[in-house]
Design an enzyme around this catalytic site. Structure first.
Site, PDB file in Angstrom:
ATOM      1  N   LEU A 124      19.479 -40.443  14.191  1.00 16.71           N
ATOM      2  CA  LEU A 124      19.025 -41.190  15.373  1.00 16.71           C
ATOM      3  C   LEU A 124      17.500 -41.128  15.510  1.00 16.71           C
ATOM      4  O   LEU A 124      16.825 -42.141  15.641  1.00 16.71           O
ATOM      5  CB  LEU A 124      19.694 -40.606  16.638  1.00 16.71           C
ATOM      6  CG  LEU A 124      19.313 -41.234  17.969  1.00 16.71           C
ATOM      7  CD1 LEU A 124      19.738 -42.699  18.028  1.00 16.71           C
ATOM      8  CD2 LEU A 124      19.948 -40.464  19.141  1.00 16.71           C
ATOM      9  N   THR A 125      16.944 -39.911  15.430  1.00 21.07           N
ATOM     10  CA  THR A 125      15.524 -39.705  15.731  1.00 21.07           C
ATOM     11  C   THR A 125      14.619 -40.394  14.705  1.00 21.07           C
ATOM     12  O   THR A 125      14.900 -40.407  13.515  1.00 21.07           O
ATOM     13  CB  THR A 125      15.221 -38.190  15.738  1.00 21.07           C
ATOM     14  OG1 THR A 125      16.055 -37.569  16.715  1.00 21.07           O
ATOM     15  CG2 THR A 125      13.771 -37.898  16.059  1.00 21.07           C
ATOM     16  N   GLY A 130      11.591 -39.827  19.781  1.00 22.97           N
ATOM     17  CA  GLY A 130      12.367 -38.586  19.881  1.00 22.97           C
ATOM     18  C   GLY A 130      13.206 -38.616  21.143  1.00 22.97           C
ATOM     19  O   GLY A 130      14.304 -39.175  21.160  1.00 22.97           O
ATOM     20  N   ASP A 240      26.239 -36.485  24.514  1.00 23.84           N
ATOM     21  CA  ASP A 240      26.835 -35.865  25.714  1.00 23.84           C
ATOM     22  C   ASP A 240      27.914 -34.851  25.326  1.00 23.84           C
ATOM     23  O   ASP A 240      28.161 -33.891  26.058  1.00 23.84           O
ATOM     24  CB  ASP A 240      27.472 -36.932  26.616  1.00 23.84           C
ATOM     25  CG  ASP A 240      26.431 -37.705  27.414  1.00 23.84           C
ATOM     26  OD1 ASP A 240      25.299 -37.222  27.541  1.00 23.84           O
ATOM     27  OD2 ASP A 240      26.771 -38.803  27.901  1.00 23.84           O
ATOM     28  N   ARG A 243      26.303 -31.789  22.250  1.00 18.86           N
ATOM     29  CA  ARG A 243      25.373 -30.706  22.634  1.00 18.86           C
ATOM     30  C   ARG A 243      26.117 -29.446  23.081  1.00 18.86           C
ATOM     31  O   ARG A 243      25.521 -28.373  23.177  1.00 18.86           O
ATOM     32  CB  ARG A 243      24.349 -31.165  23.672  1.00 18.86           C
ATOM     33  CG  ARG A 243      24.850 -31.750  24.933  1.00 18.86           C
ATOM     34  CD  ARG A 243      23.663 -32.038  25.870  1.00 18.86           C
ATOM     35  NE  ARG A 243      22.717 -32.976  25.288  1.00 18.86           N
ATOM     36  CZ  ARG A 243      22.625 -34.268  25.626  1.00 18.86           C
ATOM     37  NH1 ARG A 243      23.404 -34.765  26.563  1.00 18.86           N
ATOM     38  NH2 ARG A 243      21.732 -35.052  25.063  1.00 18.86           N
ATOM     39  N   ARG A 268      18.396   5.141  17.287  1.00 20.21           N
ATOM     40  CA  ARG A 268      16.963   5.433  17.329  1.00 20.21           C
ATOM     41  C   ARG A 268      16.666   6.512  18.385  1.00 20.21           C
ATOM     42  O   ARG A 268      17.085   6.401  19.541  1.00 20.21           O
ATOM     43  CB  ARG A 268      16.198   4.146  17.680  1.00 20.21           C
ATOM     44  CG  ARG A 268      14.720   4.325  17.888  1.00 20.21           C
ATOM     45  CD  ARG A 268      13.991   4.527  16.592  1.00 20.21           C
ATOM     46  NE  ARG A 268      12.547   4.494  16.776  1.00 20.21           N
ATOM     47  CZ  ARG A 268      11.695   4.830  15.830  1.00 20.21           C
ATOM     48  NH1 ARG A 268      12.128   5.222  14.635  1.00 20.21           N
ATOM     49  NH2 ARG A 268      10.398   4.775  16.047  1.00 20.21           N
ATOM     50  N   GLU A 364      18.976 -32.022  20.001  1.00 17.99           N
ATOM     51  CA  GLU A 364      20.027 -32.683  20.795  1.00 17.99           C
ATOM     52  C   GLU A 364      19.611 -32.815  22.266  1.00 17.99           C
ATOM     53  O   GLU A 364      20.397 -32.603  23.185  1.00 17.99           O
ATOM     54  CB  GLU A 364      21.372 -31.977  20.628  1.00 17.99           C
ATOM     55  CG  GLU A 364      21.808 -32.045  19.175  1.00 17.99           C
ATOM     56  CD  GLU A 364      23.299 -32.071  18.970  1.00 17.99           C
ATOM     57  OE1 GLU A 364      24.032 -32.450  19.885  1.00 17.99           O
ATOM     58  OE2 GLU A 364      23.708 -31.710  17.853  1.00 17.99           O
TER      59      GLU A 364
END
Ligand SMILES: Cc1cc2nc3c(=O)[nH]c(=O)nc-3n(C[C@H](O)[C@H](O)[C@H](O)COP(=O)(O)OP(=O)(O)OC[C@H]3O[C@@H](n4cnc5c(N)ncnc54)[C@H](O)[C@@H]3O)c2cc1C
Length: 388
Positions: A124-125, A130, A240, A243, A268, A364
């Protein structure tokens, strides 16, 4: 709407955790160092039927519910964020076809994706588009029974290793990106397609992020997904839902950092005591654990909304991604702090986890874009959204 974790979910978590600890965790540092796609782990996940969880049985998938898919991503990301992207992006790339494709397209591609024989990517990008997806410029011109694709995409996860892509291009530039964009299935052995560049990245370094170029790429008209002009809607409906996978990845990264921090602090010693016994450290660990649990439960709640196709699912998936991404960044940064100087060196995994966590706030949809989506839905619910 309620959600409940079942015995099957617990069993899946146990199986994936064992596989992840035995086979994926020992590879994570080398994958990061070499910045190479882990083909062996792709094969491992495919053999275990873990790349077909989002496909129906008739296509060779296992058709798991949303929470199970979240658990898979979470458990793999707990040891290696790069490898978790293999099932996550298999789903992301296929979602446009799942949501808007026809039976012929599903029958043709899903069996090879479900088995893991083929990988898919989501294109897509673009370099200049963007967050503002509607400003995409790539073109698709109808010529006989083919569309001719010209243009380029940027930052496409698995773009250089995928066999097939779902790609978005303008079929009616005059109508603009929202109304004039369409979605296509493009096989990557089509003449005119190339992946000339893979980015050098801060994190998820074994996951190739590619620039893709399309030079008179002829795609059969039968490969258009949905109707002409549906591309923007298909892209948004995909994100939608997808993500949620990034929210799951973020929860997994955070949990991996907590586990590493607790294990380190328990062995530790400073000032004659275990670091884990200092109250200042315990309070940090408590914050890390409770925030991660909140992000996890929000992600499961969002997964149930996606399964139910609830009208407000964008509110939930964006909230889950926003909270989980910010939690992963905070928790991994704190994990480095718990390890002191040892957290900053690559002998321990937490610096890699911190670098990996950053991407969950970016891709995303950045965290700013998640807030826009959440606010839009909030104002609609309250009946105070701007008209038009
Ligand atoms: C490793 C990696 C993998 C990726 N994988 C894929 C993939 O598989 N497929 C794909 O299509 N894309 C992919 N992307 C692209 C990713 O989704 C975009 O980078 C992201 O959506 C942000 O776009 P941008 O980088 O152009 O930032 P920009 O949109 O230029 O944003 C710059 C800044 O402005 C802010 N901003 C932008 N608009 C607004 C606004 N309206 N209000 C407030 N703030 C705003 C942003 O939040 C950001 O902080 C990937 C990116 C990376 C880095």
């Amino acid at each position: 709407m309620s959600y409940r974790l079942t015995d099957e979910h617990d069993e899946l978590r146990a199986v994936v955790r064992e596989l992840a600890e035995e086979k994926i965790a020992p590879r994570a540092a080398a994958i990061d160092e070499a910045a190479e796609f882990p083909w062996d782990l792709k094969e491992l996940l495919a053999k275990q039927d873990l790349l077909g969880t989002c496909f129906e049985e008739k296509h060779g998938g296992t058709n798991l519910d949303g929470i199970a898919q979240v658990i898979l991503a979470e458990e793999v990301a707990r040891v290696d964020a790069t490898t978790s992207l293999i099932p996550i992006v298999q789903k992301l790339g296929a979602l446009p076809i799942t949501l808007a494709g026809n039976d012929e397209q599903k029958d043709r591609y899903f069996p090879r994706l479900a088995s893991g024989e083929w990988l898919i990517a989501f294109g897509l990008t673009e370099a200049a588009a963007g967050s503002d997806v509607a400003s995409n410029r790539m073109r698709a011109r109808l010529d006989g029974d083919c569309y001719v694709l010209n243009g380029s995409k940027r930052f496409i996860t698995h773009g250089s290793v995928a066999n097939v892509l779902t790609v978005f291009a303008l079929t009616d530039p005059a109508a603009g990106g929202r109304k004039g964009m369409s979605a296509f299935i493009v096989e990557t052995d089509t003449p005119g397609f190339a992946a000339p560049r893979v980015e050098h990245k801060m994190g998820i370094r074994g996951s190739p992020t590619a620039e893709l170029t399309f030079d008179d790429v002829r795609v059969p008209a039968a490969n258009r997904i949905g109707d002409d002009g549906d591309g923007f809607r298909i892209a948004m409906e995909t994100l939608d839902r997808s993500r949620l996978g990034i929210a799951a990845q973020a929860v997994g990264i955070a949990q991996g950092a907590i586990d590493a921090a607790v294990a380190y602090a328990a062995q530790r010693q400073q000032f004659g005591e275990r670091v884990v016994d200092f109250q200042g450290i315990q309070w940090m660990l408590a914050d890390m654990a409770s925030q991660t649990e909140a992000a996890r439960q929000l992600t499961y709640a969002a997964a149930a909304r996606v399964d139910a196709n609830a009208p407000d699912l964008p509110y939930w998936t964006s909230s889950a991604k926003l909270v989980a991404g910010d939690t992963a960044m905070r928790v991994t940064t704190d994990a480095v702090q718990v390890l002191g100087g040892y957290g900053y060196i690559s002998e321990y995994p937490v610096e890699r986890m911190m670098r990996d966590a950053k991407i969950t706030q970016l891709y995303e949809g950045t965290q700013q874009i998640q807030r826009l989506i959440i606010a839009r839905q909030l104002l609609q619910r309250a009946g105070v959204a701007k008209r038009g």
